[in-house]
Write a protein that holds these residues in place. Structure first.
Motif, PDB file in Angstrom:
ATOM      1  N   PHE A   1      36.842  51.439  43.874  1.00 45.17           N
ATOM      2  CA  PHE A   1      36.208  52.215  44.786  1.00 45.17           C
ATOM      3  C   PHE A   1      37.320  52.992  45.605  1.00 45.17           C
ATOM      4  O   PHE A   1      38.327  52.229  46.073  1.00 45.17           O
ATOM      5  CB  PHE A   1      35.363  51.223  45.613  1.00 45.17           C
ATOM      6  CG  PHE A   1      34.688  52.139  47.111  1.00 45.17           C
ATOM      7  CD1 PHE A   1      34.291  53.635  46.641  1.00 45.17           C
ATOM      8  CD2 PHE A   1      35.036  51.956  48.432  1.00 45.17           C
ATOM      9  CE1 PHE A   1      33.591  54.275  47.799  1.00 45.17           C
ATOM     10  CE2 PHE A   1      34.479  52.782  49.404  1.00 45.17           C
ATOM     11  CZ  PHE A   1      33.775  53.793  49.038  1.00 45.17           C
TER      12      PHE A   1
ATOM     13  N   TYR B   1      32.180  54.437  43.277  1.00 48.49           N
ATOM     14  CA  TYR B   1      31.257  53.997  42.570  1.00 48.49           C
ATOM     15  C   TYR B   1      30.020  55.030  42.971  1.00 48.49           C
ATOM     16  O   TYR B   1      30.321  55.491  44.067  1.00 48.49           O
ATOM     17  CB  TYR B   1      30.875  52.696  43.075  1.00 48.49           C
ATOM     18  CG  TYR B   1      29.558  51.999  43.060  1.00 48.49           C
ATOM     19  CD1 TYR B   1      28.741  51.874  41.841  1.00 48.49           C
ATOM     20  CD2 TYR B   1      28.734  52.315  44.208  1.00 48.49           C
ATOM     21  CE1 TYR B   1      27.466  51.564  41.937  1.00 48.49           C
ATOM     22  CE2 TYR B   1      27.530  51.823  44.312  1.00 48.49           C
ATOM     23  CZ  TYR B   1      26.890  51.328  43.108  1.00 48.49           C
ATOM     24  OH  TYR B   1      25.647  50.888  43.111  1.00 48.49           O
TER      25      TYR B   1
ATOM     26  N   ARG C   1      24.155  51.897  47.994  1.00 47.48           N
ATOM     27  CA  ARG C   1      25.730  51.913  48.299  1.00 47.48           C
ATOM     28  C   ARG C   1      26.242  50.451  49.136  1.00 47.48           C
ATOM     29  O   ARG C   1      25.389  50.156  49.825  1.00 47.48           O
ATOM     30  CB  ARG C   1      25.842  53.250  49.552  1.00 47.48           C
ATOM     31  CG  ARG C   1      25.617  54.521  48.648  1.00 47.48           C
ATOM     32  CD  ARG C   1      25.419  55.584  49.689  1.00 47.48           C
ATOM     33  NE  ARG C   1      24.290  55.695  50.553  1.00 47.48           N
ATOM     34  CZ  ARG C   1      24.057  56.213  51.569  1.00 47.48           C
ATOM     35  NH1 ARG C   1      25.040  57.172  51.668  1.00 47.48           N
ATOM     36  NH2 ARG C   1      23.160  56.382  52.401  1.00 47.48           N
TER      37      ARG C   1
ATOM     38  N   GLN D   1      29.623  56.192  50.351  1.00 45.92           N
ATOM     39  CA  GLN D   1      30.001  56.227  48.971  1.00 45.92           C
ATOM     40  C   GLN D   1      29.024  57.299  48.419  1.00 45.92           C
ATOM     41  O   GLN D   1      28.063  57.629  48.924  1.00 45.92           O
ATOM     42  CB  GLN D   1      29.449  55.030  48.347  1.00 45.92           C
ATOM     43  CG  GLN D   1      30.433  53.645  48.363  1.00 45.92           C
ATOM     44  CD  GLN D   1      30.117  52.525  47.605  1.00 45.92           C
ATOM     45  OE1 GLN D   1      28.922  52.127  47.716  1.00 45.92           O
ATOM     46  NE2 GLN D   1      30.899  51.781  47.290  1.00 45.92           N
TER      47      GLN D   1
ATOM     48  N   ILE E   1      40.572  50.143  50.834  1.00 45.41           N
ATOM     49  CA  ILE E   1      39.331  50.974  50.364  1.00 45.41           C
ATOM     50  C   ILE E   1      38.579  51.554  51.642  1.00 45.41           C
ATOM     51  O   ILE E   1      37.700  52.352  51.636  1.00 45.41           O
ATOM     52  CB  ILE E   1      38.208  50.037  49.750  1.00 45.41           C
ATOM     53  CG1 ILE E   1      37.653  48.653  50.673  1.00 45.41           C
ATOM     54  CG2 ILE E   1      38.856  49.506  48.579  1.00 45.41           C
ATOM     55  CD1 ILE E   1      36.580  48.139  49.926  1.00 45.41           C
TER      56      ILE E   1
END
Length: 409
Positions: free
Chosen positions: A49, A81, A89, A94, A400
């Motif tokens: 991610f 992703y 999500r 995302q 992330i």
């Protein structure tokens, strides 16, 4: 890796094939077929991610992230992703696959293709791993359960939910084609939606989706079938499958091998990427190496920071790192299947790549080492003795939340 005398044990303890009919191991840097695709080599940038999708859309940073890996020599890079539904999500920024996401994905695909690589979209539904608090939507699981990440209860998925999510995978694959992608990777691991149904630890249903392995595998098989029926042979279809969950009572090798056999028999996927661990219960089982508890704690606001510092060690359990740490388990799948397999987990050296090819794996996938050095593939091709600079500190994991990167680069 230096030549091994015929019939003598390799450095991994596996015998080298003997006799005049033993097939030659493929060369990792030669072109290779993956379903309808021909990749320029057998290396894949594994899905990690990126944290670069504010508004659940592609950003310039995300395009550059994957362009850089393509320019560094990988055969294919994987966008991670791409959720198939908004509640699927792991957090609300995302990407989720919808028409509004296609122009940005097309721009990303064009940038990767311009560097000579292929591009894959990892599609899936996070299920109980989804953050309901962030998404402002209920997370779904085989049964109602407490999610320690969002501090909320998940909702038991109904049959209608299962059917909706299955169909959404097909829609996501179609949108990937519209965006010019070459492949999709269906997420069947890490206790995401399909994986949570496979797990006897999480799936305690008493209907047709629980109990026996055949019942627990229905979601994974139906999702793969729906995607294949949608895309035909227009793009390659991979699936990322847990070999084991890394938790007591979870999916283990014997059952996972059987699921892989069913997927092979169904003809729904072109290759399997073999993984392990649970994003919900034991994430370090996949990553191995240091557990960055302090760095994760620093990424949270003060009320949660102390809790992560105090209890994070129970969730982020450290496992010793070693090269090719999933190879031993993956051999059981290689022995049971004819389907092309992607070896993941601690692939950082040319010797390891050659070992994987010699043992019958079709591709190798890399993640953390390429975060440290996006051009590592080109450097290994030019000089096989090149060693990765990744020290497996895993301090990239907490990044992330602000754009995934190696903190040492």
């Amino acid at each position: 890796m230096p030549p091994t005398p015929t019939g003598q044990p390799t450095p991994t303890g596996q015998p080298t094939p003997t006799g005049p009919t033993a097939p030659a191991a493929p060369e990792v840097f030669e072109p290779a077929r993956l379903g309808p695709l021909t990749l320029r080599n057998r290396t894949i940038k594994a899905a990690t991610f990126e944290g670069m999708t504010r508004g659940a859309l592609v950003s310039d940073d995300l395009v550059e992230f994957h362009r850089r890996h393509a320019a560094g020599g990988v055969g294919m890079t994987t966008v991670a992703y791409c959720a198939v539904q908004p509640e699927g999500r792991t957090e609300r920024n995302q990407i989720w696959m919808r028409p509004e996401a296609v122009p940005g994905l097309r721009r990303l695909a064009d940038a990767v293709h311009a560097e000579g690589a292929a591009v894959s979209a990892q599609i899936g539904h996070a299920g109980p791993v989804a953050n309901g608090r962030s998404n402002r939507l209920p997370s779904l699981a085989p049964v109602a359960m407490f999610n320690p990440q969002s501090l909320r209860m998940t909702r038991r998925a109904t049959v209608a939910d299962i059917e909706r999510i299955t169909a959404a995978h097909a829609t996501a694959a179609r949108l990937a084609i519209e965006a010019g992608f070459d492949a999709v990777e269906i997420h069947l691991g890490h206790h995401y939606f399909a994986s949570s149904f496979l797990s006897p630890r999480l799936n305690r249903r008493r209907d047709g989706f629980g109990g026996s392995l055949a019942n627990r595998a229905k979601v994974a098989r139906a999702v793969a079938r729906a995607v294949r029926d949608e895309v035909g042979d227009r793009i390659a279809v991979l699936a990322k499958l847990n070999m084991d969950d890394g938790v007591p009572g979870g999916l283990w090798l014997d059952e996972s091998v059987q699921v892989a056999r069913w997927l092979e028999r169904d003809g729904s996927v072109d290759a399997l990427e073999l993984t392990a661990g649970s994003s919900l219960l034991n994430p370090m089982y996949l990553f191995r190496g240091d557990a960055p508890v302090r760095e994760f704690a620093a990424a949270f606001p003060p009320p949660q920071r102390l809790g992560v510092r105090l209890a994070g060690g129970r969730f982020l359990r450290a496992y010793p790192y070693r090269e090719a740490f999933l190879l031993e388990s993956a051999r059981q799948f290689r022995a049971a299947l004819d389907l092309p397999l992607v070896l993941l987990g601690g692939i950082t050296e040319r010797a390891t790549m050659d070992r994987a090819m010699a043992e019958g794996f079709a591709f190798v996938a890399m993640a953390r080492a390429l975060l440290r050095e996006p051009d590592l593939i080109d450097r290994i091709r030019a000089e096989p003795a090149t060693r990765s600079l990744c020290v497996h500190c895993n301090k990239c994991m907490p990044t992330i939340f602000r754009g995934t990167h190696c903190v040492l680069a």
